[in-house]
Design a protein around this motif. Structure first.
Motif, PDB file in Angstrom:
ATOM      1  N   PHE A  67       0.834  -1.198   0.000  1.00  0.00           N
ATOM      2  CA  PHE A  67       0.000   0.000   0.000  1.00  0.00           C
ATOM      3  C   PHE A  67       0.870   1.250   0.000  1.00  0.00           C
ATOM      4  O   PHE A  67       1.987   1.253   0.530  1.00  0.00           O
ATOM      5  N   ASP A  68       0.350   2.308  -0.600  1.00  0.00           N
ATOM      6  CA  ASP A  68       1.053   3.589  -0.634  1.00  0.00           C
ATOM      7  C   ASP A  68       0.849   4.300   0.698  1.00  0.00           C
ATOM      8  O   ASP A  68      -0.239   4.812   0.976  1.00  0.00           O
ATOM      9  N   VAL A  69       1.888   4.321   1.512  1.00  0.00           N
ATOM     10  CA  VAL A  69       1.848   5.029   2.789  1.00  0.00           C
ATOM     11  C   VAL A  69       2.941   6.097   2.846  1.00  0.00           C
ATOM     12  O   VAL A  69       3.260   6.610   3.908  1.00  0.00           O
ATOM     13  N   SER A  70       3.515   6.408   1.672  1.00  0.00           N
ATOM     14  CA  SER A  70       4.687   7.284   1.647  1.00  0.00           C
ATOM     15  C   SER A  70       4.521   8.539   0.810  1.00  0.00           C
ATOM     16  O   SER A  70       5.197   9.532   1.064  1.00  0.00           O
ATOM     17  N   SER A  71       3.654   8.540  -0.201  1.00  0.00           N
ATOM     18  CA  SER A  71       3.573   9.687  -1.102  1.00  0.00           C
ATOM     19  C   SER A  71       2.845  10.854  -0.437  1.00  0.00           C
ATOM     20  O   SER A  71       2.021  10.655   0.459  1.00  0.00           O
TER      21      SER A  71
ATOM     22  N   GLY B  75       3.139   8.985   8.656  1.00  0.00           N
ATOM     23  CA  GLY B  75       4.124   9.920   8.137  1.00  0.00           C
ATOM     24  C   GLY B  75       5.556   9.459   8.242  1.00  0.00           C
ATOM     25  O   GLY B  75       6.450  10.094   7.666  1.00  0.00           O
ATOM     26  N   CYS B  76       5.817   8.362   8.953  1.00  0.00           N
ATOM     27  CA  CYS B  76       7.192   7.909   9.130  1.00  0.00           C
ATOM     28  C   CYS B  76       7.799   7.435   7.810  1.00  0.00           C
ATOM     29  O   CYS B  76       8.991   7.606   7.568  1.00  0.00           O
ATOM     30  N   PHE B  77       6.974   6.855   6.935  1.00  0.00           N
ATOM     31  CA  PHE B  77       7.468   6.313   5.674  1.00  0.00           C
ATOM     32  C   PHE B  77       7.459   7.349   4.546  1.00  0.00           C
ATOM     33  O   PHE B  77       7.677   7.007   3.381  1.00  0.00           O
ATOM     34  N   ALA B  78       7.203   8.609   4.875  1.00  0.00           N
ATOM     35  CA  ALA B  78       7.052   9.641   3.854  1.00  0.00           C
ATOM     36  C   ALA B  78       8.293   9.757   2.971  1.00  0.00           C
ATOM     37  O   ALA B  78       9.422   9.762   3.453  1.00  0.00           O
ATOM     38  N   THR B  79       8.065   9.830   1.663  1.00  0.00           N
ATOM     39  CA  THR B  79       9.125  10.075   0.688  1.00  0.00           C
ATOM     40  C   THR B  79       8.599  11.069  -0.344  1.00  0.00           C
ATOM     41  O   THR B  79       7.393  11.241  -0.489  1.00  0.00           O
ATOM     42  N   THR B  80       9.526  11.690  -1.064  1.00  0.00           N
ATOM     43  CA  THR B  80       9.122  12.644  -2.111  1.00  0.00           C
ATOM     44  C   THR B  80       9.698  12.273  -3.472  1.00  0.00           C
ATOM     45  O   THR B  80       9.503  12.991  -4.442  1.00  0.00           O
ATOM     46  N   ASP B  81      10.403  11.140  -3.541  1.00  0.00           N
ATOM     47  CA  ASP B  81      11.063  10.749  -4.795  1.00  0.00           C
ATOM     48  C   ASP B  81      10.347   9.606  -5.511  1.00  0.00           C
ATOM     49  O   ASP B  81      10.888   9.001  -6.432  1.00  0.00           O
ATOM     50  N   GLY B  82       9.140   9.296  -5.070  1.00  0.00           N
ATOM     51  CA  GLY B  82       8.394   8.216  -5.695  1.00  0.00           C
ATOM     52  C   GLY B  82       8.702   6.843  -5.138  1.00  0.00           C
ATOM     53  O   GLY B  82       8.069   5.854  -5.512  1.00  0.00           O
ATOM     54  N   SER B  83       9.662   6.760  -4.223  1.00  0.00           N
ATOM     55  CA  SER B  83      10.008   5.469  -3.634  1.00  0.00           C
ATOM     56  C   SER B  83       8.927   5.035  -2.657  1.00  0.00           C
ATOM     57  O   SER B  83       8.366   5.848  -1.914  1.00  0.00           O
ATOM     58  N   GLU B  84       8.660   3.742  -2.633  1.00  0.00           N
ATOM     59  CA  GLU B  84       7.687   3.202  -1.691  1.00  0.00           C
ATOM     60  C   GLU B  84       8.333   2.825  -0.364  1.00  0.00           C
ATOM     61  O   GLU B  84       7.636   2.503   0.598  1.00  0.00           O
ATOM     62  N   TRP B  85       9.652   2.829  -0.289  1.00  0.00           N
ATOM     63  CA  TRP B  85      10.338   2.314   0.889  1.00  0.00           C
ATOM     64  C   TRP B  85      11.162   3.408   1.553  1.00  0.00           C
ATOM     65  O   TRP B  85      11.827   4.189   0.884  1.00  0.00           O
ATOM     66  N   ASN B  86      11.107   3.468   2.870  1.00  0.00           N
ATOM     67  CA  ASN B  86      11.879   4.423   3.653  1.00  0.00           C
ATOM     68  C   ASN B  86      12.733   3.614   4.633  1.00  0.00           C
ATOM     69  O   ASN B  86      12.235   3.140   5.661  1.00  0.00           O
ATOM     70  N   SER B  87      14.015   3.449   4.312  1.00  0.00           N
ATOM     71  CA  SER B  87      14.893   2.581   5.106  1.00  0.00           C
ATOM     72  C   SER B  87      15.097   3.102   6.520  1.00  0.00           C
ATOM     73  O   SER B  87      15.201   2.314   7.474  1.00  0.00           O
ATOM     74  N   ALA B  88      15.185   4.425   6.666  1.00  0.00           N
ATOM     75  CA  ALA B  88      15.395   4.990   8.000  1.00  0.00           C
ATOM     76  C   ALA B  88      14.226   4.656   8.914  1.00  0.00           C
ATOM     77  O   ALA B  88      14.410   4.252  10.072  1.00  0.00           O
ATOM     78  N   CYS B  89      13.023   4.799   8.390  1.00  0.00           N
ATOM     79  CA  CYS B  89      11.846   4.479   9.192  1.00  0.00           C
ATOM     80  C   CYS B  89      11.790   2.982   9.477  1.00  0.00           C
ATOM     81  O   CYS B  89      11.591   2.564  10.624  1.00  0.00           O
TER      82      CYS B  89
END
Length: 422
Positions: A106-110, A178-192
């Motif tokens: 699911f999109d939880v980052s855009s 909001g922890c997985f938020a990205t602005t580059d179109g990536s679905e994954w946030n490694s830091a989170c």
């Protein structure tokens, strides 16, 4: 007339009318089986909708949205959990959203997903809910969400985007809104995912409040589950979610109750001590990411209030009352808080919890010790005012700097129990 009905019948898999049907659409949805619904409304990310309707639906049923994990699907969530059999028992309707993008996450980052009505998956899921509410005349005060992993993250997002829609949520192995938020179109946030994103409770709470600016109504209750050995969405995310939702609920971060429902589990409740506290958190010692197991769904239903067939009661104010006033000048203010013990028993030692309005910082206080100076503040009694007999009151106060917002706090807990404000 027949020509107008044919497309609807084809889309909804014609069958005999359900006994508790509310509309023509409900008449053609099979009961006691998983059914795909098409044409349910606005769906910007091309989600699929699956629906489970029990043979016997209660009048004005509750709606439960059950959200799958990465690589999963709506049918997988249906087959891997007990919500359908529990629906048979209690008469609610279950919606299973299903991702069609290649990742099956699911999109939880855009930015679109993290804003009410912004687009992407939350909008499609909201359309599924609206379709179900219309079709079954569902009770809009009893709409709930639960999910596992990616679905847990989406549960956080749904409750943030649509606080006016959901009564409560339950997230298994998730991360804060909001922890997985990205602005580059990536679905994954490694830091989170790695558990290295750390914010203050107020910062987490502000992310949720920013999804629907200006909303001042009640917020959904939240139940959180996490394993201490989670190697996909690391365990620190559990504590960050607790901070986020206690701040959103305006309750103290100190548990009002702690117990061990079964071996290896630690359950903490915030803002209340009962089964339907504003926030409930269950930590599973030595358990990894795939923590969901048989029997947990029944505990979710208890938290939601769906195991009794009636509406879930809202958390009730405790046996205390707090009034708050401020006197402000250019960049400063003083506040007076009056605590009244409205119970029939004496209080010997108290802690008053309240969220300090955004932009304020306490510089000094009287009648209590205040910590921290901003965010979710706890005022601890002085030695001379620790005892409060039934009906007794005590006034305390503080001085604070402000950056334009000189409002008084609007929600309070006394020893972890919600108080009446005003």
């Amino acid at each position: 007339m027949l020509g107008a009905l044919l497309p609807l019948l084809a889309a909804l898999l014609v069958t005999a009318p359900a006994a508790a049907a509310r509309t023509e659409a409900a008449d053609v949805v099979p009961t006691a089986t998983l059914t795909e619904i098409t044409g349910f409304g606005t769906n910007p990310s091309n989600l699929r909708m699956y629906l489970y309707v029990p043979d016997t639906v209660t009048a004005n049923p509750a709606v439960l949205v059950a959200v799958h994990w990465c690589t999963g699907s709506g049918p997988d969530m249906y087959n891997g959990t007990e919500y359908d059999t529990l629906a048979d028992q209690y008469g609610f309707v279950v919606v299973y959203p299903s991702v069609t993008r290649s990742s099956k996450c699911f999109d939880v980052s855009s930015p679109q997903a993290l804003k009410r009505g912004g687009g992407s998956d939350p909008v499609g899921i909201k359309s599924m809910i609206d379709w179900t509410v219309r079709t079954y005349d569902a009770d809009t005060s009893r709409i709930f969400a639960t999910g596992i992993s990616s679905g847990a993250m989406m549960t956080n997002v749904l409750l943030g985007d649509y606080p006016d829609v959901f009564a409560a949520g339950a997230a298994f192995s998730g991360v804060p809104f909001g922890c997985f938020a990205t602005t580059d179109g990536s679905e994954w946030n490694s830091a989170c995912a790695g558990g290295t994103v750390n914010r203050t409770p107020q910062q987490w709470g502000d992310l949720v409040r920013g999804a629907y600016p200006g909303y001042t109504g009640p917020r959904p209750r939240m139940q959180l589950w996490h394993g201490t050995e989670d190697d996909v969405l690391r365990y620190p995310n559990f504590g960050e979610m607790i901070e986020q939702w206690t701040d959103v609920q305006r309750v103290a971060q100190t548990p009002a109750a702690t117990d061990t429902p079964q071996s290896g589990w630690t359950r903490t409740r915030y803002g209340g001590t009962g089964d339907r506290a504003p926030v409930e958190a269950i930590s599973l010692q030595g358990v990894g990411h795939n923590l969901y197991s048989h029997g947990m769904a029944a505990r979710v239903l208890t938290f939601f209030g769906l195991d009794s067939g009636g509406p879930a009661p809202q958390p009730q104010p405790g046996a205390c009352k707090v009034t708050a006033t401020t006197n402000a000048w250019n960049t400063g203010l003083t506040a007076t808080l009056t605590i009244t013990n409205t119970s029939t028993t004496s209080i010997n030692g108290w802690k008053l919890g309240f969220p300090l309005p955004s932009g304020q910082t306490i510089t000094n206080g009287w009648g209590a010790a205040y910590a921290p100076a901003s965010g979710a503040v706890t005022a601890t009694n002085a030695s001379y005012n620790a005892a409060l007999a039934p009906g007794a009151r005590v006034s305390i106060g503080y001085q604070a700097n402000h950056s334009g917002n000189s409002a008084a706090p609007g929600a309070f807990t006394l020893n972890g129990t919600a108080c009446t404000a005003g």
